[in-house]
Scaffold this active site. Structure first.
Site, PDB file in Angstrom:
ATOM      1  N   LYS A  54       0.844  -1.210   0.000  1.00  0.00           N
ATOM      2  CA  LYS A  54       0.000   0.000   0.000  1.00  0.00           C
ATOM      3  C   LYS A  54       0.874   1.252   0.000  1.00  0.00           C
ATOM      4  CE  LYS A  54      -3.976  -1.775   2.428  1.00  0.00           C
ATOM      5  NZ  LYS A  54      -4.467  -2.132   3.742  1.00  0.00           N
ATOM      6  N   GLN A  98      -5.503  -1.406   9.292  1.00  0.00           N
ATOM      7  CA  GLN A  98      -5.278  -2.728   8.713  1.00  0.00           C
ATOM      8  C   GLN A  98      -5.954  -3.806   9.563  1.00  0.00           C
ATOM      9  OE1 GLN A  98      -3.911  -3.342   5.778  1.00  0.00           O
ATOM     10  NE2 GLN A  98      -4.016  -5.543   5.957  1.00  0.00           N
ATOM     11  N   ASP A 121     -11.828   2.649   2.971  1.00  0.00           N
ATOM     12  CA  ASP A 121     -12.104   1.210   2.877  1.00  0.00           C
ATOM     13  C   ASP A 121     -13.581   0.960   2.546  1.00  0.00           C
ATOM     14  OD1 ASP A 121     -10.167  -0.794   3.212  1.00  0.00           O
ATOM     15  OD2 ASP A 121      -9.986  -0.412   5.361  1.00  0.00           O
TER      16      ASP A 121
HETATM   17  N1  GUN Z   1      -6.833  -6.640   5.490  1.00  0.00           N
HETATM   18  C1  GUN Z   1      -6.890  -7.372   4.344  1.00  0.00           C
HETATM   19  N2  GUN Z   1      -7.529  -6.678   3.368  1.00  0.00           N
HETATM   20  C2  GUN Z   1      -7.879  -5.488   3.916  1.00  0.00           C
HETATM   21  C3  GUN Z   1      -8.546  -4.339   3.391  1.00  0.00           C
HETATM   22  O1  GUN Z   1      -8.973  -4.273   2.230  1.00  0.00           O
HETATM   23  N3  GUN Z   1      -8.717  -3.309   4.271  1.00  0.00           N
HETATM   24  C4  GUN Z   1      -8.281  -3.354   5.548  1.00  0.00           C
HETATM   25  N4  GUN Z   1      -8.506  -2.285   6.328  1.00  0.00           N
HETATM   26  N5  GUN Z   1      -7.647  -4.411   6.059  1.00  0.00           N
HETATM   27  C5  GUN Z   1      -7.443  -5.461   5.233  1.00  0.00           C
END
Ligand code: GUN
Length: 302
Positions: A54, A98, A121
């Site tokens: 990311k 996360q 998200d």
């Molecule tokens: N953990 C795995 N995929 C995601 C996601 O798309 N967003 C978040 N916040 N955590 C994750």
């Protein structure tokens, strides 16, 4: 092979180039760039590798990216305090916590504390509601479903009037993508069926699908004889079925398999996404798109 491959790795490049150009233009006209904060609690290797990607992607498109890593024993109260701080910070357009979080932290409470206008998200109940209403109400579609819709549209697959069958009813993929595909909107207007573990005849439903979206988390669940010839098959499954030594790095890496029997399905489908390299790369890409959108909303140029 009959099917055309829909490669997330290629579509990602197209979209990231579009985002980079938009960011440069906004910077020139308005003197700001999108700000994204990623909060990581603990040291799970999967989360670290996801967050690292990311950060790399955010830098590539010209965002101001803040990485806020916290120890595993961070209290829920402290995390809520951090979210409050970023909610009030004018330079931050997107807040991402996360997941999964350590067991002692209530995930729902944390996600609900994020300002819905910074919830890139798309997990906050306000954004889930906005998605359900559709049209101009939608601010941040959740990233994986948004990526799926983008892949279908960019592959040139007709969605209007199409029979879409979604396998799986998770909050992150199944429910939102079903919702998005029946909306009165471009890239949607489909007739949607959602099937799940209690569905009586999975095969019969799948066989009707012009667009089959599979997000069940069961390797090889969808058999080739369940696929309508010429259908568009989107495989969201990322299942670790073993390990191998990478030819590139010499290190151990996971062997991934989707929810669809790819080798047989590609001979029947009209379009199909591979695993890996299909839906996977789209999630972070759409996170970047949502963060850019957040700044655009703030500037009144969305
Ligand atoms: N953990 C795995 N995929 C995601 C996601 O798309 N967003 C978040 N916040 N955590 C994750």
């Amino acid at each position: 092979m009959a099917a055309k491959l829909i490669k997330g790795t290629e579509i990602r490049e197209e979209i990231l180039e579009e985002i980079t150009a938009d960011v440069a233009e906004i910077k020139e006209k308005h003197g700001v760039v999108p700000g994204l904060v990623t909060i990581l609690v603990g040291e799970s290797p999967a989360s670290i590798s996801y967050v690292t990607l990311k950060i790399k992607t955010a830098h590539r498109v010209g965002f101001n990216e803040i990485q806020d890593s916290q120890p595993d024993d961070l209290s829920e109260e402290a995390l809520l305090g951090m979210i409050d701080k970023y909610n009030k910070d004018d330079s931050i357009n997107g807040i991402l916590v996360q997941l999964p979080l350590p067991k002692h932290i209530d995930e729902k409470k944390i996600l609900n504390a994020i300002d819905p206008d910074k919830d890139v998200d798309g997990f906050h109940p306000v954004n889930v509601g906005r998605l359900m209403i559709g049209g101009d109400e939608v601010k941040f579609p959740p990233c994986t479903p948004a990526g799926i819709q983008e892949m279908i549209v960019r592959a040139g697959v007709e969605t209007s009037g199409a029979e879409v069958v979604v396998v799986g009813r998770s909050n992150i993929v199944g429910k939102p993508i079903a919702n998005m595909m029946f909306q009165k909107a471009a890239g949607a207007n489909s007739t949607v069926t959602v099937v799940h573990t209690r569905t009586k005849d999975l095969a019969a439903h799948c066989l009707r699908a012009d667009i089959l979206i599979v997000a069940a988390g069961v390797p090889g669940l969808v058999k080739p004889e369940w696929i309508k010839p010429g259908a568009c098959v989107i495989d969201v499954g990322v299942n670790r079925i073993g390990e191998k030594i990478s030819e590139k790095t010499g290190k151990k890496i996971a062997i991934l398999s989707g929810d669809v029997d790819f080798d047989a399905a590609k001979e029947i489908a009209g379009y199909i996404t591979p695993v890996p390299g299909g839906v996977g790369p789209m999630t972070i890409t759409m996170l970047m798109k949502n963060t850019l959108k957040s700044l655009k909303f703030k500037l009144g140029i969305a």
